[in-house]
Design an enzyme around this catalytic site. Structure first.
Site: not given
Ligand code: NAD
Ligand code: GLY
Length: 363
Positions: A242, A185, A143, A227, A249
């Protein structure tokens, strides 16, 4: 090193999980015959810690690299930003064949995935997730997403990566808040699919915060496997299977949006959304009060929020009505019949939903 295969026919790929494995990445890329020019999308914070290591490993393996740094914020997932990066990619690539590599958390992964999927109608994508959340969730399953002002993740594609490469040593620089967001998660997977994982989280979350290597390896592997299995069954979310990954959410995204994507991070908002969905399950007679209580105890134990503060209830409800999971005017929620037993319920009385949201605001 552990490996999971996401079986999707011609689109199948591996999730590789292990400690200090950056040096093995070129070997994987070569075995996939991916283009040698790698356009790496990351941000300042992640590049400070990991760009050098990644660059060295890729260069030694005979790859060329170009780093593109974007802002460190959910705001990076905007159409304008995606267009700006695509322009840069085109300028760099010219006639060359390109691999796009996402080095970062879920924000970078969603954004880079989107760009890889639309640039020249699709170029190979490699996910190198660096947050716990990205390693167990967002980097897997294809996604991709861009936010619109009106709501989150409204624009996107399904676009599977060629490889998901999880070096667990990167989790050592994550702060506690980001670790908790990932654990949120993990609770989701446990709640919808795996009571054993729920027990494991209850007993071992302290070891996650103390970065015990065995615990983290087990956790990332167990979650990534759940997943992968769900994605294999319903890659494009067409069979209603899925959908269970969206537990928490619907209200979670509404809380994130109502807080301007800064008050609560994704994991925190999902934790609140899971509390609301559990409460709805209890109020509908699907879930016992004691199991509902067990879920909130775990959320509380991890230090995730139990209550919403600093945003208005009516803003959450307004944002909730824009959720993608509505079908026509029918609402649709992932609820629980027990730990590990998710059900999808449609057309839930508004009063049940509003009461569950209201409970999050009562202190
Ligand atoms: P993020 O990508 O904003 O990362 C969180 C923070 O951690 C940021 O400040 C980043 O720079 C920092 N960071 C990243 N790696 C690091 C590391 N190793 N050490 C120190 N700092 C680090 O947030 P997240 O929680 O990783 O992701 C949230 C996003 O993911 C949302 O936009 C959400 O919608 C999306 N998401 C997508 C799916 C999907 O299936 N595509 C599923 C769940 C969430
Ligand atoms: N995070 C929801 C999905 O991947 O389907």
């Amino acid at each position: 090193m552990k490996k999971i295969t996401v079986n999707l026919g011609k689109e199948s790929y591996s999730i590789v999980i292990g400690y200090d494995i950056f040096r093995f990445l070129p070997r994987y890329l070569k075995s996939l015959h991916l283009p040698r020019e790698i356009f790496i999308i990351t941000n300042n914070r992640v590049q400070k810690y990991y760009a050098k290591k990644l660059n060295q490993s890729l260069k030694q393996g005979g790859f060329s690299t170009k780093f593109y740094l974007t802002i460190d914020s959910e705001k990076a997932k905007s159409i304008n930003n995606a267009a700006r990066i695509a322009e840069n990619l085109a300028f760099y690539a010219k006639q060359k064949k390109i691999t796009v590599l996402a080095l970062g958390g879920g924000v970078i992964g969603d954004l880079a995935g989107f760009i890889a999927s639309i640039y020249k109608r699709g170029v190979p994508l490699v996910q190198v997730p660096t947050t716990l959340l990205a390693q167990i969730d967002s980097s897997i399953g294809g996604k991709t997403a861009i936010d619109l002002r009106i709501a989150k993740n409204l624009v996107g594609t399904f676009y599977q990566p060629k490889l998901v490469f999880c070096d667990l040593s990167v989790l050592e620089t994550l702060d506690k808040r980001q670790t908790r967001a990932g654990l949120s998660e993990a609770i989701k997977y446990a709640a919808i699919k795996d009571e054993g994982l729920f027990n494991f989280l209850e007993q071992n979350y302290h070891s996650v915060f103390s970065r015990d290597r065995q615990t983290l390896e087990h956790l990332v592997y167990a979650c990534a496997k759940i997943k992968a299995e769900i994605v294999e069954l319903d890659e494009k979310e067409e069979k209603g299977l899925r959908t269970i990954l969206n537990f928490g959410h619907t209200i979670g995204h509404a809380i994130e949006a109502a807080g301007g994507y800064s008050r609560y991070n994704h994991g925190e908002a999902i934790a609140l959304g899971m509390l609301a969905a559990s409460q709805m399950s209890e109020n509908l007679g699907l879930l016992s009060a004691s199991v509902c209580q067990r879920i909130s105890a775990l959320v509380a134990g991890l230090g995730l929020p139990l209550e919403v503060s600093g945003i208005r209830e009516e803003d959450v409800l307004r944002a909730y009505r824009l959720d993608k999971k509505f079908i026509g005017r029918l609402n649709r929620f992932v609820l629980l019949k027990g730990i590990g037993k998710a059900v999808i319920s449609k057309n839930i009385p508004e009063k049940i939903i509003y009461n569950a949201v209201k409970e999050l605001f009562v202190s």
